[in-house]
Design an enzyme around this catalytic site. Structure first.
Site, PDB file in Angstrom:
ATOM      1  N   LYS A 155       0.736  -0.826  -0.290  1.00  0.00           N
ATOM      2  CA  LYS A 155       0.532   0.088  -0.412  1.00  0.00           C
ATOM      3  C   LYS A 155       0.729   1.125   0.153  1.00  0.00           C
ATOM      4  CE  LYS A 155      -3.712  -1.686   0.034  1.00  0.00           C
ATOM      5  NZ  LYS A 155      -4.514  -2.257  -0.433  1.00  0.00           N
ATOM      6  N   SER A 212      -2.187 -12.343   4.602  1.00  0.00           N
ATOM      7  CA  SER A 212      -2.448 -12.399   3.213  1.00  0.00           C
ATOM      8  C   SER A 212      -2.159 -13.158   2.611  1.00  0.00           C
ATOM      9  CB  SER A 212      -3.485 -10.372   2.814  1.00  0.00           C
ATOM     10  OG  SER A 212      -2.519 -10.244   2.524  1.00  0.00           O
TER      11      SER A 212
END
Lengths: 321, 93
Positions: free
Chosen positions: A44, A264
């Site tokens: 991100k 994840s």
């Protein structure tokens, strides 16, 4: 190059590691792009920098002007990355965060000076998006970058992540990544489609948090606008769902190749293994997959140390995608 | 063909509360038709009037999203597991 003027110059150009020791088939190479190497610790960082740069370019944010406020819903990593960039650029960030994210995420947001607004944990990421939308409507002077709908999100991956992958792995046959905002898949996917039309694009659907999906009925569902804007359904070749247990198992198995990665990443690796299992014995394939972040932010889940049944149960109520 | 259909929390109240049900059918469409014949209240939640999948419903045969396997025409074989998942902004474990 080892000397940089700003920590923001460390974003991107992440290494790719051969993790084929985890491949279920000897004829399938699996390579993992380590996004945890970004300075604020996740993929991100690319998105946060791209969102802020685009807003400054468009005049939505004005560098140096005091008292500029941003609001953003995030399950953690986007908020953390934005907090770091905003700290450097002098903006005040309010992150709308579901109350049930791992405590490390809260600490990191605090460290970089972001303000946290809690959204109800039971409503999950949907609830955070809804609350940010309503707060933004009530406070039109705040800047709402809205990562789920902002083209600067996939653009970061179209301009950087995709080209990096193709430069490092020209023999790529499959790309496997997780589906959150869909930014990585839409950006990298679109770039690969244009340059290597034969590459298969696989999306890994995170295990759905039934306890925390915040739905009263199906019409409360949500598809990220950037998925629709980029014709996601046509861009993807396959979309697979992974289960909580296999996500934890693959998170643990990453340590066999020396990698300490976030949950994840385990889910995405489980998807890459499903992809590898579709390759016929007489064919060969090179799968590139994304490791969105490292394991540090998940230590409190006990993912590596505790009984796996307990971890799976506990992690069902934690948002990590 | 018989498949096990997993029902998400949001649909359970309208479907008798079961977490999963066994349904006959050789395609996803047939399975959903049988399911909605038994529980007419959820028909509008699962399918559009033209028989395509509701936009906020993802249907998986075993681990695969059927939108990439032919949609409601995707084949179902004996013992397959079908998962109905609402489209939401993110997931958990």
């Amino acid at each position: 190059m080892t000397r940089f003027a700003s920590v923001l110059d460390l974003i991107g150009q992440t290494p790719i590691i051969d993790v084929s020791a985890l491949s279920p088939k000897p004829n399938v190479t699996i390579l993992a792009k380590l996004e945890g190497r970004n300075p604020a610790g996740s993929v991100k960082d690319r998105v946060a920098l791209s969102l802020i740069d685009a807003a400054e370019r468009d005049g939505v944010l004005i560098p140096g002007k005091p008292d500029q406020v941003l609001i953003e819903p995030s399950s953690g990593n986007t908020g953390i990355a934005l907090a770091m960039v905003c700290r450097l650029r002098g903006y005040h960030l309010k992150v709308v965060l579901p109350s049930n994210v791992s405590p490390e995420r809260r600490q990191l947001l605090f460290a970089w000076g972001a303000e946290i607004i809690d959204s109800p944990g039971a409503e999950g990421s949907n609830g955070a998006v809804r609350l940010a939308q309503s707060l933004s409507a009530d406070n039109p002077e705040w800047t709402f970058l809205y990562q789920y709908a902002n083209p600067a999100n996939p653009e970061a991956h179209y301009r950087h992540t995709g080209p990096e992958i193709l430069t490092d792995v020209p023999e790529i046959t499959h790309f496997v990544a997780g589906l959150g905002t869909s930014g990585t898949l839409m950006g990298v996917g679109r770039y690969l489609r244009e340059h290597r039309p034969d590459v298969q694009i696989w999306a890994v659907e995170p295990p759905s948090g039934e306890m925390v999906d915040g739905l009263r009925n199906l019409d409360d569902g949500y598809i990220p606008p950037i998925f629709l804007d980029n014709h996601g359904a046509q861009l993807l070749d396959r979309r697979v769902v992974v289960r909580p247990r296999e996500s934890i198992e693959w998170t643990r198995r990453f340590t066999e190749v020396g990698l300490f990665v976030g949950l994840s990443s385990g889910a995405i690796m489980a998807g890459a293994v499903k992809c590898a299992n579709t390759i016929a014995d007489e064919d060969s394939a090179t799968i590139v997959t994304i490791v969105p972040d490292d394991g540090w932010k998940y230590l409190s889940t006990g993912a590596w140390s505790d009984n796996i049944d307990d971890v799976v149960e506990r992690a069902k109520s934690i948002i990590y995608f | 063909m018989t498949a096990l259909v997993r029902i998400p929390t949001v649909l359970r109240p309208a479907m008798g509360g079961d977490t999963s049900v066994t349904v006959e059918g050789s395609t996803v469409g047939e399975i959903l038709d049988h399911l909605t014949a038994e529980h007419p209240a959820v028909k509008g939640q699962l399918l559009n009037s033209d028989g395509t999948l509701h936009r906020f419903l993802n249907v998986y045969v075993n681990d695969d999203d059927v939108r990439y396997l032919g949609g409601v025409d995707a084949p179902v074989t004996n013992g397959d597991e079908i998962t109905l998942l609402p489209a939401v902004a993110g997931g958990t474990l």
